[in-house]
Design a protein around this motif. Structure first.
Motif, PDB file in Angstrom:
ATOM      1  N   LEU A 289     -94.089  49.271  76.797  1.00  0.00           N
ATOM      2  CA  LEU A 289     -92.946  49.897  77.428  1.00  0.00           C
ATOM      3  C   LEU A 289     -92.025  48.649  77.874  1.00  0.00           C
ATOM      4  CD1 LEU A 289     -93.953  49.340  80.514  1.00  0.00           C
ATOM      5  CD2 LEU A 289     -95.007  51.427  80.235  1.00  0.00           C
ATOM      6  N   ARG A 290     -90.777  48.836  78.024  1.00  0.00           N
ATOM      7  CA  ARG A 290     -89.841  48.129  78.842  1.00  0.00           C
ATOM      8  C   ARG A 290     -89.101  48.842  79.798  1.00  0.00           C
ATOM      9  NH1 ARG A 290     -86.471  46.741  73.382  1.00  0.00           N
ATOM     10  NH2 ARG A 290     -85.813  48.789  72.947  1.00  0.00           N
ATOM     11  N   GLN A 291     -88.359  47.828  80.657  1.00  0.00           N
ATOM     12  CA  GLN A 291     -87.578  48.583  81.961  1.00  0.00           C
ATOM     13  C   GLN A 291     -86.101  48.445  81.371  1.00  0.00           C
ATOM     14  OE1 GLN A 291     -88.373  47.017  85.384  1.00  0.00           O
ATOM     15  NE2 GLN A 291     -88.159  48.945  86.562  1.00  0.00           N
ATOM     16  N   THR A 292     -85.651  49.784  81.527  1.00  0.00           N
ATOM     17  CA  THR A 292     -83.954  49.533  81.025  1.00  0.00           C
ATOM     18  C   THR A 292     -83.020  49.105  82.221  1.00  0.00           C
ATOM     19  OG1 THR A 292     -83.539  51.651  81.998  1.00  0.00           O
ATOM     20  CG2 THR A 292     -84.364  51.566  79.628  1.00  0.00           C
ATOM     21  N   SER A 293     -81.870  48.741  82.063  1.00  0.00           N
ATOM     22  CA  SER A 293     -81.016  48.202  83.153  1.00  0.00           C
ATOM     23  C   SER A 293     -80.892  49.249  84.375  1.00  0.00           C
ATOM     24  CB  SER A 293     -79.600  47.985  82.547  1.00  0.00           C
ATOM     25  OG  SER A 293     -79.003  49.188  81.835  1.00  0.00           O
ATOM     26  N   THR A 294     -81.123  50.551  84.101  1.00  0.00           N
ATOM     27  CA  THR A 294     -81.218  51.391  85.253  1.00  0.00           C
ATOM     28  C   THR A 294     -82.429  51.650  85.988  1.00  0.00           C
ATOM     29  OG1 THR A 294     -81.855  53.245  83.573  1.00  0.00           O
ATOM     30  CG2 THR A 294     -79.633  52.980  83.880  1.00  0.00           C
ATOM     31  N   GLY A 295     -83.512  50.874  85.596  1.00  0.00           N
ATOM     32  CA  GLY A 295     -84.626  50.738  86.256  1.00  0.00           C
ATOM     33  C   GLY A 295     -85.825  51.627  85.674  1.00  0.00           C
TER      34      GLY A 295
END
Length: 362
Positions: A289-295
């Motif tokens: 997974l990865r974290q988006t700019s919105t968290g």
């Protein structure tokens, strides 16, 4: 980190955990750990792993055969002076837990306890939503064994831990500035669940108990520094152990369960590193997974840009800085009301309290 500094003295919590940073398992060596319900499941995984790395572990469990066999097996493998010990304990019985703690102190090589793990827990058929024979003249009381083990038992363990941990010889008050390699500790690790955070539709007792454990953790971490105790919380998802019943496995079919090794890893991070105070970790299936700019998190394919592989997450990663925004706003409103009423309002309430104490207004 800069924003954290002014709050250190008041919050008594360590900063968020970066679970991608390795920790030293060797820090477990020479610690004395008492664990309830350690005869099977990931509790047994804790015991094996910590004993392997030099800890003395005392298991309190109701299952004599499994607990005794586990300790015998471990003691045949360890090469140091540390041992695994089994003491029969019914966590729902107060005197049984008292006896467990007293015996654990006797078994401790240095006469104290460095860590207490409130691990004992059960699941199973829940009678909460059943209505059998309740129309009888004297309906029998419901079986709340799940609450008894998962909540009352944890409260007993916690109460005893808060007495014995500060009396650990050679230990000092826990602090985020502590040296992680120091063998003596004062640590209480609570076992919550993903049910501490999410509803479990067909297990209301289990969900209620684990929500209560979360509440216990969040309350105690605000004051545990007064006793010099560090407290942390582990919240496993459905882990592939016997506690996940056959019906539950049918319900989870097509999804994924967490693995014991990842629960053991997360718990060992807590037990070994004495600088971690007031933190919680959730353990689920391993994911890319990865974290988006919105968290928010999103699933990715292995090797995707910015992706990581993880099974351990911190659900309240920012609560040391932005904890409970609604609560803070509500408290600010209450403080505003108090300020507006002033000393006159205070005096009125004092008079009412005195009159109430004498029986007026009841």
């Amino acid at each position: 980190m800069a924003a954290y500094q002014p709050q250190r003295a008041a919050v008594l919590q360590s900063p968020p955990i970066d679970v991608t940073i390795p920790y030293e398992t060797a820090w477990v060596a020479d610690k004395v750990v008492l664990i309830t319900g350690g005869a099977s499941g990931f509790g047994a995984g804790f015991v094996r792993h910590w004993a392997k790395h030099g800890a003395t572990v005392i298991i309190g469990d109701i299952n004599v055969n499994k607990g005794d066999a586990l300790c015998r097996d471990i003691n045949n493998q360890v090469t140091g002076t540390n041992k695994a010990h089994f003491v029969h304990c019914d966590v729902t019985n107060w005197q049984s837990q008292v006896n467990l703690f007293k015996e654990a102190v006797k078994l401790s090589p240095h006469g104290g306890l460095d860590c207490v793990v409130a691990n004992a827990g059960i699941a199973g058929s829940d009678v909460m939503q059943e209505g059998k024979k309740l129309d009888a003249a004297e309906p029998p009381p419901p079986d709340f064994k799940i609450i008894d083990v998962n909540l009352t038992g944890v409260l007993y363990t916690t109460h005893l831990a808060y007495f014995w941990l500060p009396r650990n010889p050679g230990s000092s008050s826990s602090s985020i500035d502590a040296k992680p390699s120091s063998p003596r500790d004062r640590h209480l690790l609570l076992l919550g669940s993903v049910a501490s955070l999410c509803p479990i539709a067909i297990q209301p007792q289990y969900g209620a108990a684990k929500h209560a454990v979360l509440g216990l953790f969040r309350s105690l971490r605000a004051t545990s520094g007064l006793q010099g105790i560090r407290i942390n919380l582990l919240c496993p998802y459905f882990i592939d152990t016997p506690i996940v019943t056959t019906p539950a496995r049918f319900a989870l079919a097509g999804g994924a369960t967490g693995q014991v090794q990842h629960v053991v890893d997360a718990a060992t991070r807590f037990v070994s590193d004495s600088r971690i105070l007031g933190r919680a970790l959730v353990v689920g299936p391993k994911m890319h997974l990865r974290q988006t700019s919105t968290g928010e998190w999103e699933l990715t394919t292995p090797g995707a840009t910015g992706s990581i592989e993880a099974a351990v997450f911190e659900p309240y990663a920012d609560d040391w800085e932005d904890q409970d925004l609604w609560n803070r706003n509500f408290v600010r409103l209450l403080n505003g009301v108090q300020s507006a009423r002033g000393w006159v309002g205070w005096a009125q309430d004092i008079v009412r309290a005195v009159l109430y104490g004498f029986g007026f207004g009841r």
